[in-house]
Design a protein around this motif. Structure first.
Motif, PDB file in Angstrom:
ATOM      1  N   ALA A   1       0.830  -1.203   0.000  1.00  0.00           N
ATOM      2  CA  ALA A   1       0.000   0.000   0.000  1.00  0.00           C
ATOM      3  C   ALA A   1       0.864   1.254   0.000  1.00  0.00           C
ATOM      4  O   ALA A   1       0.571   2.214  -0.715  1.00  0.00           O
ATOM      5  CB  ALA A   1      -0.930  -0.011   1.208  1.00  0.00           C
ATOM      6  N   CYS A   2       1.940   1.258   0.772  1.00  0.00           N
ATOM      7  CA  CYS A   2       2.827   2.422   0.830  1.00  0.00           C
ATOM      8  C   CYS A   2       3.542   2.646  -0.496  1.00  0.00           C
ATOM      9  O   CYS A   2       3.681   3.775  -0.947  1.00  0.00           O
ATOM     10  CB  CYS A   2       3.853   2.259   1.943  1.00  0.00           C
ATOM     11  N   SER A   3       3.985   1.572  -1.127  1.00  0.00           N
ATOM     12  CA  SER A   3       4.709   1.734  -2.388  1.00  0.00           C
ATOM     13  C   SER A   3       3.784   2.221  -3.488  1.00  0.00           C
ATOM     14  O   SER A   3       4.175   3.015  -4.326  1.00  0.00           O
ATOM     15  CB  SER A   3       5.381   0.424  -2.795  1.00  0.00           C
ATOM     16  N   GLN A   4       2.530   1.792  -3.474  1.00  0.00           N
ATOM     17  CA  GLN A   4       1.583   2.253  -4.487  1.00  0.00           C
ATOM     18  C   GLN A   4       1.216   3.709  -4.246  1.00  0.00           C
ATOM     19  O   GLN A   4       1.023   4.462  -5.191  1.00  0.00           O
ATOM     20  CB  GLN A   4       0.344   1.379  -4.495  1.00  0.00           C
ATOM     21  N   ASN A   5       1.121   4.134  -2.990  1.00  0.00           N
ATOM     22  CA  ASN A   5       0.814   5.523  -2.698  1.00  0.00           C
ATOM     23  C   ASN A   5       1.960   6.441  -3.127  1.00  0.00           C
ATOM     24  O   ASN A   5       1.721   7.532  -3.596  1.00  0.00           O
ATOM     25  CB  ASN A   5       0.519   5.714  -1.213  1.00  0.00           C
TER      26      ASN A   5
ATOM     27  N   GLY B   1      -4.379  -1.686  -6.845  1.00  0.00           N
ATOM     28  CA  GLY B   1      -4.190  -0.246  -6.780  1.00  0.00           C
ATOM     29  C   GLY B   1      -5.095   0.478  -5.813  1.00  0.00           C
ATOM     30  O   GLY B   1      -5.094   1.706  -5.766  1.00  0.00           O
ATOM     31  N   ASN B   2      -5.881  -0.236  -5.049  1.00  0.00           N
ATOM     32  CA  ASN B   2      -6.766   0.395  -4.077  1.00  0.00           C
ATOM     33  C   ASN B   2      -6.006   0.688  -2.792  1.00  0.00           C
ATOM     34  O   ASN B   2      -5.254  -0.148  -2.309  1.00  0.00           O
ATOM     35  CB  ASN B   2      -7.948  -0.525  -3.749  1.00  0.00           C
ATOM     36  N   PRO B   3      -6.211   1.863  -2.201  1.00  0.00           N
ATOM     37  CA  PRO B   3      -5.591   2.115  -0.893  1.00  0.00           C
ATOM     38  C   PRO B   3      -6.291   1.280   0.169  1.00  0.00           C
ATOM     39  O   PRO B   3      -7.509   1.126   0.136  1.00  0.00           O
ATOM     40  CB  PRO B   3      -5.829   3.616  -0.672  1.00  0.00           C
ATOM     41  N   VAL B   4      -5.517   0.707   1.062  1.00  0.00           N
ATOM     42  CA  VAL B   4      -6.086  -0.166   2.094  1.00  0.00           C
ATOM     43  C   VAL B   4      -5.628   0.274   3.474  1.00  0.00           C
ATOM     44  O   VAL B   4      -4.557   0.849   3.642  1.00  0.00           O
ATOM     45  CB  VAL B   4      -5.718  -1.652   1.869  1.00  0.00           C
ATOM     46  N   ARG B   5      -6.458  -0.009   4.455  1.00  0.00           N
ATOM     47  CA  ARG B   5      -6.147   0.198   5.864  1.00  0.00           C
ATOM     48  C   ARG B   5      -6.578  -1.057   6.606  1.00  0.00           C
ATOM     49  O   ARG B   5      -7.578  -1.674   6.256  1.00  0.00           O
ATOM     50  CB  ARG B   5      -6.905   1.399   6.458  1.00  0.00           C
ATOM     51  N   ILE B   6      -5.842  -1.432   7.648  1.00  0.00           N
ATOM     52  CA  ILE B   6      -6.168  -2.629   8.426  1.00  0.00           C
ATOM     53  C   ILE B   6      -6.329  -2.224   9.889  1.00  0.00           C
ATOM     54  O   ILE B   6      -5.469  -1.548  10.454  1.00  0.00           O
ATOM     55  CB  ILE B   6      -5.059  -3.694   8.290  1.00  0.00           C
ATOM     56  N   LEU B   7      -7.436  -2.641  10.479  1.00  0.00           N
ATOM     57  CA  LEU B   7      -7.711  -2.373  11.886  1.00  0.00           C
ATOM     58  C   LEU B   7      -7.803  -3.709  12.613  1.00  0.00           C
ATOM     59  O   LEU B   7      -8.623  -4.558  12.280  1.00  0.00           O
ATOM     60  CB  LEU B   7      -9.025  -1.602  12.033  1.00  0.00           C
ATOM     61  N   LEU B   8      -6.921  -3.906  13.590  1.00  0.00           N
ATOM     62  CA  LEU B   8      -6.936  -5.120  14.404  1.00  0.00           C
ATOM     63  C   LEU B   8      -7.617  -4.806  15.728  1.00  0.00           C
ATOM     64  O   LEU B   8      -7.171  -3.924  16.461  1.00  0.00           O
ATOM     65  CB  LEU B   8      -5.511  -5.610  14.648  1.00  0.00           C
ATOM     66  N   CYS B   9      -8.698  -5.504  16.031  1.00  0.00           N
ATOM     67  CA  CYS B   9      -9.494  -5.221  17.223  1.00  0.00           C
ATOM     68  C   CYS B   9      -9.378  -6.337  18.255  1.00  0.00           C
ATOM     69  O   CYS B   9      -9.156  -7.494  17.924  1.00  0.00           O
ATOM     70  CB  CYS B   9     -10.965  -5.064  16.859  1.00  0.00           C
TER      71      CYS B   9
END
Length: 81
Positions: free
Chosen positions: A19-23, A66-74
């Protein structure tokens, strides 16, 4: 079970790097060409390794497209000790 924690941790790290490299690649294009998309949020709340692994595979696939992603661990999922 113990072997899956490092594998899942490595997969989370890999998705984050992708995700960081694509951004950073998006910053190299002209402002007119940048398409702003809402990030895909993956919320992982289940402790079962198979569930976590499938969620991360789907998130990595979205990031590879190519979609930006975020991950939330709960809850206990974010506890890696």
């Amino acid at each position: 079970m113990r072997i899956l924690k490092p594998v899942i941790g490595a997969l989370v790290f890999g998705v984050a790097l992708t995700a960081c490299s694509q951004n950073s690649n998006a910053l190299d294009t002209d402002a007119e060409e940048i398409k702003v998309a809402a990030p895909i949020l993956t919320v992982i709340t289940r402790h079962e390794p198979e569930t976590q692994f499938m969620a991360l595979i789907l998130t990595k696939t979205a990031a590879d497209q190519g979609n930006p992603v975020r991950i939330l661990l709960c809850d206990k999922v974010g506890n890696w000790h």
